[in-house]
Design a protein around this motif. Structure first.
Motif, mmCIF file in Angstrom:
data_model
loop_
_atom_site.group_PDB
_atom_site.id
_atom_site.type_symbol
_atom_site.label_atom_id
_atom_site.label_comp_id
_atom_site.label_asym_id
_atom_site.label_seq_id
_atom_site.Cartn_x
_atom_site.Cartn_y
_atom_site.Cartn_z
ATOM 1 N N ARG A 9 0.760 -1.092 0.014
ATOM 2 C CA ARG A 9 -0.110 -0.100 0.031
ATOM 3 C C ARG A 9 1.178 1.190 0.052
ATOM 4 O O ARG A 9 1.381 1.617 1.011
ATOM 5 C CB ARG A 9 -0.919 0.043 1.151
ATOM 6 C CG ARG A 9 -1.586 -1.157 1.223
ATOM 7 C CD ARG A 9 -2.593 -0.971 2.526
ATOM 8 N NE ARG A 9 -1.935 -0.539 3.758
ATOM 9 C CZ ARG A 9 -2.674 -0.319 4.903
ATOM 10 N NH1 ARG A 9 -3.986 -0.318 4.753
ATOM 11 N NH2 ARG A 9 -1.923 -0.040 5.926
ATOM 12 N N PRO A 10 0.897 2.040 -0.993
ATOM 13 C CA PRO A 10 1.829 3.111 -1.106
ATOM 14 C C PRO A 10 1.434 4.282 -0.075
ATOM 15 O O PRO A 10 2.176 5.190 0.409
ATOM 16 C CB PRO A 10 1.496 3.845 -2.442
ATOM 17 C CG PRO A 10 0.117 3.244 -3.016
ATOM 18 C CD PRO A 10 0.141 1.879 -2.192
ATOM 19 N N ASP A 11 0.110 4.076 0.385
ATOM 20 C CA ASP A 11 -0.350 5.304 1.347
ATOM 21 C C ASP A 11 0.421 4.844 2.739
ATOM 22 O O ASP A 11 0.389 6.042 3.483
ATOM 23 C CB ASP A 11 -1.745 5.411 1.620
ATOM 24 C CG ASP A 11 -2.244 4.019 1.949
ATOM 25 O OD1 ASP A 11 -1.926 2.937 1.543
ATOM 26 O OD2 ASP A 11 -3.092 3.984 2.936
ATOM 27 N N THR A 12 0.806 3.714 2.844
ATOM 28 C CA THR A 12 1.561 3.563 3.976
ATOM 29 C C THR A 12 3.049 3.732 4.192
ATOM 30 O O THR A 12 3.904 3.587 4.913
ATOM 31 C CB THR A 12 1.286 2.157 4.810
ATOM 32 O OG1 THR A 12 1.939 1.446 3.804
ATOM 33 C CG2 THR A 12 -0.147 2.235 4.918
ATOM 34 N N LEU A 13 3.579 3.702 2.870
ATOM 35 C CA LEU A 13 5.082 3.722 2.446
ATOM 36 C C LEU A 13 5.621 4.838 2.068
ATOM 37 O O LEU A 13 6.632 5.390 2.303
ATOM 38 C CB LEU A 13 5.285 2.689 1.720
ATOM 39 C CG LEU A 13 4.919 1.071 1.765
ATOM 40 C CD1 LEU A 13 5.161 0.203 0.883
ATOM 41 C CD2 LEU A 13 5.826 0.771 3.305
ATOM 42 N N LYS B 236 0.515 7.799 -4.441
ATOM 43 C CA LYS B 236 -1.031 7.795 -3.865
ATOM 44 C C LYS B 236 -2.217 7.582 -4.937
ATOM 45 O O LYS B 236 -3.029 6.884 -5.093
ATOM 46 C CB LYS B 236 -1.440 8.958 -3.179
ATOM 47 C CG LYS B 236 -0.762 9.031 -1.615
ATOM 48 C CD LYS B 236 -0.930 10.127 -0.941
ATOM 49 C CE LYS B 236 -0.990 9.996 0.552
ATOM 50 N NZ LYS B 236 -2.016 9.196 1.339
ATOM 51 N N GLN B 237 -1.628 8.023 -6.255
ATOM 52 C CA GLN B 237 -2.616 7.794 -7.447
ATOM 53 C C GLN B 237 -2.394 6.501 -8.022
ATOM 54 O O GLN B 237 -2.872 6.460 -9.101
ATOM 55 C CB GLN B 237 -2.297 9.060 -8.347
ATOM 56 C CG GLN B 237 -2.640 10.529 -7.762
ATOM 57 C CD GLN B 237 -2.547 11.367 -8.693
ATOM 58 O OE1 GLN B 237 -3.298 11.904 -9.669
ATOM 59 N NE2 GLN B 237 -1.304 12.337 -8.685
ATOM 60 N N GLN C 259 5.289 7.837 -13.095
ATOM 61 C CA GLN C 259 5.745 9.159 -12.835
ATOM 62 C C GLN C 259 6.384 9.271 -11.494
ATOM 63 O O GLN C 259 7.186 9.980 -11.352
ATOM 64 C CB GLN C 259 4.355 10.134 -12.896
ATOM 65 C CG GLN C 259 3.674 10.134 -14.349
ATOM 66 C CD GLN C 259 2.804 9.094 -14.436
ATOM 67 O OE1 GLN C 259 3.041 8.021 -14.289
ATOM 68 N NE2 GLN C 259 1.957 9.083 -15.526
ATOM 69 N N ALA C 260 5.951 8.401 -10.595
ATOM 70 C CA ALA C 260 6.637 8.520 -9.220
ATOM 71 C C ALA C 260 8.034 8.112 -9.374
ATOM 72 O O ALA C 260 8.916 8.803 -8.820
ATOM 73 C CB ALA C 260 5.863 7.609 -8.350
#
Length: 741
Positions: free
Chosen positions: A3-7, A227-228, A233-234
């Motif tokens: 989960r990118p929101d936690t990392l 998050k997207q 792009q990240a």
């Protein structure tokens, strides 16, 4: 799923920077000696008179304590600084002390008290016209409001801070405020406006050559793309900041960037993903940051599980969980517990999977982590259904659905914010396009450059494809070369085996056959005296016995070398019984040679080995000892524990080796030939020791040799693994009747 929101995170130089980006401030005191800095500040504060210098020193001490996480010790110092500054009418000291107090309360989760103190700091700064610390107080309040989801307060505070810094030409802190604005938009799900603010911060940092702020802004851009779920792009944003990391004094930035890059690469299935996880863990371990190591390990374990490497994933999850629990990082621990539960379920261990999922559910409910609640409840529902417990499966399904509804609502809110941002940015884009249309020449130039860029990209892609093809061809060639080299080594080994077989057959079997032929000629000739006939018969018998032993060893060795011998059949074997059998077989030969055989085995020495192989090794070792020990000598067999097994020692008082030889593994070619002791005993082919070494290894042991030198005897050590208790119980113990001569 990772989960990118936690990392997604980026390191800050100031420990109290929070979620709104990092200030371009000097580096924190060196980590190796924090107590020295604190002692120096305490000594200076105690020595100064009660003036503004002392107030500033107290503030520095309070902030230093807070940077080390010692918030309870920091607050009394900051209150003392605030009271002294108030007595001196020192506005800068008052606002700074109140800002530090508010941030300290926020970091400990005391949000109401933090809000009251930060509101006081902002109001005091505005009333007194404070020109230095009001912006920091505004940013501190913006961070708190953002953490409380009070977006109106957060936006108002960060916009006020931006105007405050811009009016004074403080571009570094203006870029910091823009980073904060981007973070607020991200929390609202308004990613377009978040990216617009962050790209503006990047341009401002580059214009003023501020590497720290540029790194922070690019890191936040990469986090926003994560998050997207726009991973390409990240990754590009993170790759842009890599060359600038050497300009950032905080060493935590690099491993965090590596972690975020690994997260993006995981979703892009890049081959270097694992390498970046390893770099991130190594960086945090070098900085002695176990909590960060635990977070990266959890992400790495997810990657391993998704790659089908379940045993490695379980080990990584277990280590990550231990580190995160020690650091009291409950959010990451819940995610790791869910991952561990998935790993156990995939491995067919439903009980362990259910236990870990229940732990994850309880922890996620306690910290209100909806995503982990949904994951744990869904997993438990599936396990309950598979176990036939449909009532519990229904309860967990309802719980998972409730959490899923909350996540859906949150996603809808983010989508609405994204659409609002797209609409507003669309309007701004339309205005820019209207201005761009006023110059046709500029548009044509732009199109020309775009065509040139596309051609350049196409050329680079072609070069890259060519490089990939060449790399593939080189890999195939290396693989084929390795195969050819392996086949060549096998052929060389087989050829050497053949040569040795023919050498032994040609030299060591020819001599006894010649002796037999000569004896037959003597017998067929004139009658021999009885004494001479008995002497020849005894000599011939010894020769035939040695020839039979040699032939038996030769056939066994050839079977091993040609790989036709079956697999070893290991079972529990009492060494004392095997030694008794060998003594019974070789006892007459020892007695005839005037040698004594002695065993010190007590009968409790059990090993796990192939009995036939062990008995063959014992016969060879004892035969070898008898061959090289003169009359009146002694051969002793003893056993002692050795690591996880037993070690059998066969020692003689015979000729010994030509040179002193410390204890070592028996060489692959055996020992050099030595003349045998006593008449009628041939030196032998040396094949028995080589065969004994090979059979010992097939039984999981080793054969070693040691000698003090000529005339000092020789000792052979046979190491074998110990038998398990259940195997020993299944076999009746045999009594060790040592034959003493």
């Amino acid at each position: 799923m990772i989960r990118p929101d936690t990392l997604a995170r980026i390191a800050c130089l100031a420990a109290l920077a929070g979620a709104l980006g990092c200030p371009a401030a000097p580096a924190a005191p060196p980590r190796p000696k924090p107590t020295a800095v604190l002692d120096s500040l305490r000594h200076r504060a105690a020595a100064l008179p009660p003036d503004t210098a002392r107030a500033q020193t107290l503030n520095e001490l309070g902030y230093a304590l807070a940077q080390l996480g010692q918030f309870a010790e920091a607050r009394p110092v900051l209150r003392q600084a605030q009271r002294l500054s108030e007595r001196l009418h020192f506005a800068t000291g008052q606002v700074r002390a109140l800002t530090g107090l508010g941030t300290s309360y926020q970091n400990e989760g005391q949000f109401p008290r933090a809000r009251a103190v930060l509101d006081s700091a902002v109001a005091l700064g505005q009333r007194l016209g404070e020109q230095r610390r009001l912006g920091a107080a505004l940013l501190g309040r913006a961070r708190l409001c953002n953490a409380q989801d009070d977006y109106a307060c957060a936006l108002a505070s960060v916009q006020a801070a931006r105007q405050f810094f811009a009016a004074r030409g403080d571009w570094a802190h203006t870029a910091q405020a823009l980073n904060g604005l981007g973070s607020i938009y991200v929390n609202r799900g308004d990613y377009p406006r978040a990216l617009a603010a962050l790209f503006e911060a990047v341009q401002l940092a580059r214009r003023h050559h501020d590497a720290q702020t540029e790194v922070n802004s690019l890191g936040n851009i990469g986090n926003t793309y994560l998050k997207q779920e726009e991973y390409a792009q990240a990754l590009r944003a993170y790759e842009q900041l890599l060359p600038r990391l050497d300009s950032v004094p905080d060493q935590r930035v690099r491993p965090i960037v590596y972690q975020n890059m690994a997260t993006a690469m995981t979703h892009l299935h890049r081959p270097e993903t694992e390498a970046y996880f390893q770099k991130s863990m190594a960086g945090f371990e070098a900085l002695h940051e176990p909590a960060d190591v635990g977070q990266v390990l959890g992400s790495y374990a997810h990657f391993l599980l998704e790659s089908g490497r379940r045993p490695e994933a379980i080990r990584a999850y277990a280590r990550a969980l231990a580190l995160l629990r020690a650091a009291d990082d409950n959010n990451a621990a819940a995610d790791v517990l869910n991952g561990l539960a998935r790993a156990y379920r995939q491995g067919g261990q439903p009980a362990l999977a259910a236990a870990r999922a229940r732990e994850a559910l309880a922890l996620a409910q306690r910290i209100h982590d909806v995503a982990d609640v949904q994951a744990a409840a869904s997993l438990l529902a599936g396990l309950a259904k598979a176990g036939g417990d449909y009532r519990r499966a229904l309860a967990y399904t309802e719980q998972a659905q409730a959490a899923n509804d909350s996540l859906f609502s949150r996603a809808k809110s983010e989508q609405i914010g994204r659409l609002q941002g797209d609409f507003q940015l669309g309007q701004e884009r339309a205005r820019r396009q209207a201005l761009a249309r006023t110059s046709a020449a500029q548009a044509e130039t732009l199109r020309l450059r775009q065509r040139q860029l596309r051609g350049l990209v196409a050329g680079l892609v072609a070069v890259a494809l060519g490089g990939l093809v060449l790399a593939w061809l080189a890999r195939q060639l290396r693989r084929r070369n390795r195969l050819v080299e392996k086949q060549r080594a096998e052929l060389t080994e087989l050829n050497a085996t053949k040569d040795r077989l023919f050498s032994i057959i040609g030299h060591d079997l020819r001599a006894p056959l010649h002796a037999l032929h000569a004896f037959v000629e003597l017998v067929s000739g004139p009658a021999l005296p009885p004494e001479r006939l008995r002497q020849y018969t005894r000599h011939l018998t010894q020769t035939l016995d040695q020839t039979l032993i040699l032939l038996e060893n030769l056939l066994s060795w050839a079977a091993l070398q040609m790989r036709v011998a079956g697999p070893p059949r290991t079972e529990a074997l009492a060494l004392a019984a095997a030694v008794d059998d060998a003594f019974a077989l070789l006892g007459p030969a020892a007695e005839a040679a005037g040698l004594a055989l002695h065993s010190t085995l007590a009968g409790g020495e059990w090993v796990r080995a192939d009995p036939a192989a062990v008995r063959l090794v014992l016969r060879n070792l004892l035969g070898n000892a008898l061959k090289f020990t003169p009359a009146g000598g002694r051969v002793t067999v003893a056993a002692a524990p050795h690591g996880p097994g037993w070690q059998l020692a066969v020692a003689d008082t015979g000729r010994g080796l030509p040179v002193p030889t410390p204890r070592q593994l028996l060489p692959p070619a055996g020992l050099p030939r030595r003349p045998a002791e006593g008449p009628g005993r041939a030196p032998g082919a040396g094949l028995g020791l080589v065969l004994s070494r090979d059979y010992a290894r097939r039984s999981g042991g080793e054969l070693e040799v040691a000698s003090a030198g000529p005339g000092q005897g020789t000792t052979f050590y046979l190491s074998l693994p110990a038998a398990e208790a259940e195997l020993i119980e299944a076999n009746e113990p045999k009594t060790n009747k040592a034959l003493v001569k």
